[in-house]
Design an enzyme around this catalytic site. Structure first.
Site, PDB file in Angstrom:
ATOM      1  N   SER A  28      47.908  43.123  28.570  1.00  0.00           N
ATOM      2  CA  SER A  28      48.100  42.520  29.900  1.00  0.00           C
ATOM      3  C   SER A  28      49.522  41.990  30.070  1.00  0.00           C
ATOM      4  O   SER A  28      50.162  42.198  31.101  1.00  0.00           O
ATOM      5  CB  SER A  28      47.121  41.358  30.099  1.00  0.00           C
ATOM      6  OG  SER A  28      45.800  41.827  30.187  1.00  0.00           O
ATOM      7  N   GLY A 100      43.792  50.808  34.446  1.00  0.00           N
ATOM      8  CA  GLY A 100      43.523  50.118  35.704  1.00  0.00           C
ATOM      9  C   GLY A 100      44.603  49.099  36.027  1.00  0.00           C
ATOM     10  O   GLY A 100      44.966  48.915  37.189  1.00  0.00           O
ATOM     11  N   GLN A 173      43.714  41.431  37.971  1.00  0.00           N
ATOM     12  CA  GLN A 173      44.490  42.566  38.480  1.00  0.00           C
ATOM     13  C   GLN A 173      44.666  42.451  39.987  1.00  0.00           C
ATOM     14  O   GLN A 173      45.740  42.698  40.522  1.00  0.00           O
ATOM     15  CB  GLN A 173      43.796  43.879  38.118  1.00  0.00           C
ATOM     16  CG  GLN A 173      43.796  44.124  36.618  1.00  0.00           C
ATOM     17  CD  GLN A 173      43.046  45.386  36.229  1.00  0.00           C
ATOM     18  OE1 GLN A 173      42.496  46.077  37.065  1.00  0.00           O
ATOM     19  NE2 GLN A 173      43.031  45.673  34.940  1.00  0.00           N
ATOM     20  N   ASP A 319      36.846  41.310  28.377  1.00  0.00           N
ATOM     21  CA  ASP A 319      37.258  42.440  27.531  1.00  0.00           C
ATOM     22  C   ASP A 319      36.734  42.322  26.104  1.00  0.00           C
ATOM     23  O   ASP A 319      36.816  43.275  25.325  1.00  0.00           O
ATOM     24  CB  ASP A 319      38.788  42.545  27.497  1.00  0.00           C
ATOM     25  CG  ASP A 319      39.355  43.017  28.830  1.00  0.00           C
ATOM     26  OD1 ASP A 319      38.593  43.562  29.652  1.00  0.00           O
ATOM     27  OD2 ASP A 319      40.567  42.827  29.053  1.00  0.00           O
TER      28      ASP A 319
END
Ligand code: S3P
Length: 438
Positions: A28, A100, A173, A319
């Protein structure tokens, strides 16, 4: 030199895991430093960049958008910033591969650029929902054409208006896409989150010199603030560390120490769940780098016990659920892990509820599936074969559980680990002393 894992890999049973490990750079955070470096004024130096395919996709897209990026060593890059709204049109569609984060964050960036861009991805990414970014970016003034809310996305960007957005699902996101678009407007953009999500974008923006206001679950940025290039180091990825935590907590006699791992509180919910599950966890903060806390975590086999993940904890460990399921599968027979309120798992790299259930059942565990979660109950593990369904985190979760099986497990689609953790199987062999040739 590590070889890429074979498409099918065999994991042999292993009694215990011991050792120290450095996990790859946080996925990330890597995406965010690359994107902010590209939009900054000046040259940004990044060390510890994630070696996975997802973060490579972000770099490839940025290069296609006119950004000069030099590799300066292992996991190290220098990015020549092009300034706010300084990207140039790509001659070809931008391939986000399996990522993504690449697609949604780039959508936010490109919505404010006055040219057309097309974002594509692999079969998995092409199934993932994009309306969550299309809707707010369209409201800001971008024109976006999709395949019924899914990739490919064709974005005609331009001058955007600021927006106040309340996403329906908690998603870092989405928050990041809207904030990055908002930064390229002339007013104040606010995202009101339904539940807190990872705050790496906020921290990274602040590091690059942008004022970010936070008030409870509201995050705001004023558009037009210039980003200043930085020298940054990416901490190790706690989501990758989660697999070693599951191994250490699941195999008697194990002890694994993970160095240089990111301990951002918005990601560290994993440690609370591990403690509740009876894993012996010692975490020490060592430093803060670019606003991200970094430390050392020692994990050891403790007193395994059934555990539940509450719906309000889910965004903080979304996650890590595959790794936690592997921990549950390794526990004494009859132990359980339950999670509800995790419907988002169905729109990750795979349908992470049904693929996870299928895989753990194939390994010998009992799994009950719900719309928004599952319960997994430990049973004697027999070993595969299992299929990762092309999902990196499932490939790793099945591999961890396979160490406790009665016979070797064949994992198809094992090469998916390269999305976030190239070298994963090599580390598994090293920590378990399994050796062997993959
Ligand atoms: C990520 C946010 C999460 C997470 C993903 C990475 C990010 O997704 O699952 O792996 O870097 O912002 P959502 O924003 O869809 O929840």
């Amino acid at each position: 030199m590590l070889r890429a894992p074979a498409e099918t890999t065999v994991v042999v049973p292993a009694a215990r895991a011991r050792g120290r490990v450095q996990v790859p750079g946080d996925k990330s955070i890597s995406h965010r430093y690359a994107l902010l470096g590209a939009l900054a004024d000046g040259e940004t130096a990044i060390e510890g960049y994630s070696p996975g395919a997802d973060c490579a996709a972000t770099l490839a897209c940025l290069r296609a958008l006119g950004v000069i990026i030099r590799s300066t060593g292992p996991a190290a890059f220098r990015i020549q910033g092009r300034g706010l709204r300084g990207l140039t049109a790509s001659a070809h569609p931008l391939d986000c591969a399996n990522s993504g984060t690449s697609m949604r964050l780039l959508a936010g960036v490109l919505a404010a650029h006055p040219f057309q861009s097309t974002l594509t991805g692999d079969a998995s990414l092409s199934r993932r929902p994009m309306r969550r970014v299309i809707e707010p970016l369209t409201r800001m003034g971008a024109r976006i054409v999709s395949a019924d809310g899914r990739p490919p996305l064709t974005i005609d960007g331009g001058d955007l208006e600021p927006v106040t957005h309340a996403p329906e699902v908690p998603s870092a996101q989405v928050k990041s896409a809207v904030l990055l678009a908002g930064l390229q407007t002339r007013g104040r953009t606010t995202v009101n989150e339904p539940a807190p999500t990872r705050d790496h974008t906020e921290r990274a923006l602040a590091t690059f010199g942008v004022n970010v206001d936070r008030d409870g679950r509201a995050v705001s940025v004023d558009g037009g603030q210039r980003l200043r290039a930085q020298a940054v180091r990416v901490p190790g990825d706690i989501s990758s560390a989660a697999f070693w935590a599951a191994l250490a907590g699941g195999r008697p006699g194990s002890e694994v120490t993970i160095e240089n791992v990111g301990l951002n509180p918005s990601r560290a919910g994993l440690l609370d769940v591990l403690r509740r599950a009876g894993v012996a966890v010692e975490a020490a903060l060592d430093a803060e780098t670019a606003g991200e806390p970094v430390g050392t975590v020692r994990l050891a086999y403790g007193a395994p016990r059934s555990f539940t993940i509450a719906p309000d904890e889910v965004p903080g460990v979304i996650d890590e659920i595959p790794a936690l399921a592997a921990l549950a599968a390794l526990m004494p027979h009859g132990s359980t892990m339950s999670v509800r309120g995790a419907g988002e798992l169905r729109v990750k790299e795979s349908d992470r509820i049904s693929s996870l259930a299928r895989g753990f059942r194939a390994l010998g565990a009992h799994v009950e599936e719900y719309d928004d979660g599952f319960t997994i109950e430990a049973r004697p593990l027999t070993g595969g074969p299992v299929d990762s369904d092309g999902d990196h985190r499932l490939a790793m979760a099945f591999a961890i559980a396979a160490t406790g099986a009665g016979s070797p497990t064949k994992i198809s689609g094992a090469a998916a680990v390269d999305v976030s953790y190239p070298g994963f199987f090599h580390e598994l062999d090293r920590l378990t002393g399994a050796g062997g040739d993959r």
